[in-house]
Each structure stands twice: as structure tokens, then as C-alpha cells.
Design an enzyme around this catalytic site. Sequence first.
Site, short mmCIF file in Angstrom:
data_model
loop_
_atom_site.label_atom_id
_atom_site.label_comp_id
_atom_site.label_asym_id
_atom_site.label_seq_id
_atom_site.Cartn_x
_atom_site.Cartn_y
_atom_site.Cartn_z
CG ASP A 19 -50.40 4.54 -39.97
OD1 ASP A 19 -51.44 5.00 -39.48
OD2 ASP A 19 -49.39 5.24 -40.17
CB SER A 20 -52.85 6.96 -42.90
OG SER A 20 -51.94 7.55 -42.00
CE1 TYR A 51 -55.79 6.91 -45.28
CE2 TYR A 51 -56.74 5.61 -43.50
CZ TYR A 51 -56.26 5.69 -44.79
OH TYR A 51 -56.26 4.58 -45.59
N GLY A 52 -55.88 12.13 -41.10
CA GLY A 52 -56.35 12.91 -39.95
C GLY A 52 -57.12 14.16 -40.30
CB CYS A 82 -53.96 4.23 -38.04
SG CYS A 82 -54.61 5.79 -38.63
CG ASN A 83 -53.75 6.92 -32.16
OD1 ASN A 83 -54.12 6.64 -31.03
ND2 ASN A 83 -52.49 6.75 -32.55
CB THR A 84 -56.91 8.88 -37.84
OG1 THR A 84 -55.86 9.75 -37.40
CG2 THR A 84 -58.01 9.70 -38.48
CD GLU A 167 -46.96 9.74 -44.57
OE1 GLU A 167 -46.86 9.41 -45.76
OE2 GLU A 167 -46.92 8.90 -43.64
CB CYS A 201 -50.89 10.75 -34.17
SG CYS A 201 -50.51 10.56 -35.93
CB THR A 202 -48.96 5.34 -35.12
OG1 THR A 202 -49.59 5.55 -36.41
CG2 THR A 202 -49.94 4.63 -34.22
CG HIS A 203 -47.60 9.60 -39.01
ND1 HIS A 203 -48.65 8.73 -39.15
CD2 HIS A 203 -47.09 9.78 -40.27
CE1 HIS A 203 -48.78 8.42 -40.44
NE2 HIS A 203 -47.85 9.03 -41.13
N1 DGL Z 1 -50.77 7.64 -37.97
C1 DGL Z 1 -52.14 7.87 -37.93
C2 DGL Z 1 -52.68 8.07 -36.56
O1 DGL Z 1 -52.20 7.41 -35.64
C3 DGL Z 1 -52.76 8.74 -38.97
C4 DGL Z 1 -52.08 9.98 -39.36
C5 DGL Z 1 -52.74 10.60 -40.57
O2 DGL Z 1 -52.75 9.94 -41.62
O3 DGL Z 1 -53.24 11.72 -40.46
O4 DGL Z 1 -53.58 8.83 -36.33
#
Ligand code: DGL
Length: 282
Positions: A19-20, A51-52, A82-84, A167, A201-203
Site C-alpha cells: 500500500d502507499s 498516492y490518491g 490499495c484502491n488507488t 498518515e 480506500c484502505t486507509h
Molecule cells: N490506501 C490507498 C487506497 O486504498 C491509497 C491512499 C493514498 O495514498 O492516497 O486508495
Amino acid sequence: MATNIQGNSIERAPIGVFDSGFGGLTILRDIRRALPHYDYLFIGDNARAPYGTRSRELVYEFTLQAVKHLFAQGCHLIILACNTASAEALRTIQQRDLPHIAPTRRVLGVVRPTVEKVGELTRTGHIGVFGTPGTIASGSYNIEIEGMYPGYKVHGHACPMWVPLVENRESSGDGADYFVKKDISLLLDDCPEIDTVILGCTHYPLLIDKIHKHMPPGVKVVQQGPIVAESLANYLQRHPEIESHCSRGGTCQYFTTEDPDHFSPLASVFVNEPVQARRVIL
Ligand code: DGL
């Protein structure tokens, strides 16, 4: 070392999870709960998160670097937690890169398993998706859901502040209340018929207390961890040629591109066990 049916030895290695940043830990936690006997190698690219809000090209470039690194560690199977990255890089990696760099290895994402599940949950057919600007702009959830369930309507809403809150360890503060409440209102005001909201988003599960606090009762909140874990268990059963390369020691190694002394204490809280991360340069 294990052998296959012809008596040849099989190299086994951990399942890679990427993941990011911290978000992938929410997926890893549920995968390990469901499949505790495998070994795992987690990488969080915290130094370059989020990353988003980055361009698609950069998300692809960073994700490919992580994938190559995990392959170099011997991983035969990688989960993009990570979805992104799943929305913006997975298809290109699967179709263009894998045939050249590792034709017998696999990289899987989190969007598809979530979409397969969501059809069982909605009654109104109106599904909300919270995601990063990159995930929402990619239209991945719309394409996948409307392709799989014709007639359903997907309402995407980008939440650019949610990942930085996590984060920066602000997920339980007043700032989190402000942004979570605001984004929920914006989504539901736009379509009051939404009865199911995907945390795409996994966050976002790391903000779950705030999300439950501000989400009206009656709207289902879909977290991906258990869904991805179930889907992975199923995949491993159907793909013995991959499963036979996954080592079984019940261990988990953690790597971050940031300072491990910053990563480890918070990661320990998220996965509910002591974490001693090491630094990796991708
Ligand atoms: N956790 C990631 C996701 O599922 C990325 C979040 C990010 O880095 O912006 O999209």
C-alpha cells in the site's frame, strides 16, 4: 523444501502486500486473521503517500517499483492493498508488465472483490463510493459495478483530506470529525437513496469510529478487509499452482519507505501486535 508432483523442488516465499502507507494494514490484518498460516511481507510507501492526489503515471511507476521489489524478494503472489494502485496501475501491470517480468506470478487488487460482494448488500441499487481523488476520477467502481449489475447507480465522492488525516495521526481528532461529517453530507445530499457506501480506500477503516458516528443509521458501510480476505482464500483454493509457492510459517515482515521508528508504533496499534519495521528503498 517442498516438491511438486514431478519431484521438482518448489520455491516458497511470503505473500506480498503493498500500500502507499498505513491503509494496507487494514487489509493485511483481516487477511492474516483468515489465513494465519501463511507468511506475509508488507510494504508501505509512506515516504511517497498519499498516492490518491498524484498523477496516474506516478501511481503506476511507484506501484511497479514495489511489485518488482516484492518479486525480487521471491513473492509469487502480491496483493495491492490499495484502491488507488488497483484502479490506476493494476490492469497495466497485469496485462503489459507481468508477461515480461514474471509470467508465472500474480498481482491482485481490491476493487474487483469488493464489487463482487456489494451486489448482495444494496436494496435501492444506489451505491456510494468514498475514495481518493485518483480512484474516483478513474471511474473504476462505476465501470465494474455498472458492468456487473446493470441498473445499479454508483455515486463516487472523493475525500482528499481523509488519507492525510490518517498518515498524520489525526484520525481521532476534531479535524477528522469535521471532514468526515462534511464528506458524508455531500455524498448523501447528492443522492438520498444511497443505502450502501463502500470505503474504497484502505486507509478509511482507520477512521471508522468517525464514519459510524456521522453516517445516518440504515446506510451500510462496506469495509474491504474481510471481503478481500475471503476472496484471497478462495483464490488460493482455486490456484494450487500459486498457493504451492506461498510459504507457511505464520510470520509477517514489515517494511516502510519512511522512518521505521515512526511507522512501527502506529502500525502496531493497527495490526494489534508488536511491529518492528525495516526501511526499504524502492
Ligand atoms: N490506501 C490507498 C487506497 O486504498 C491509497 C491512499 C493514498 O495514498 O492516497 O486508495
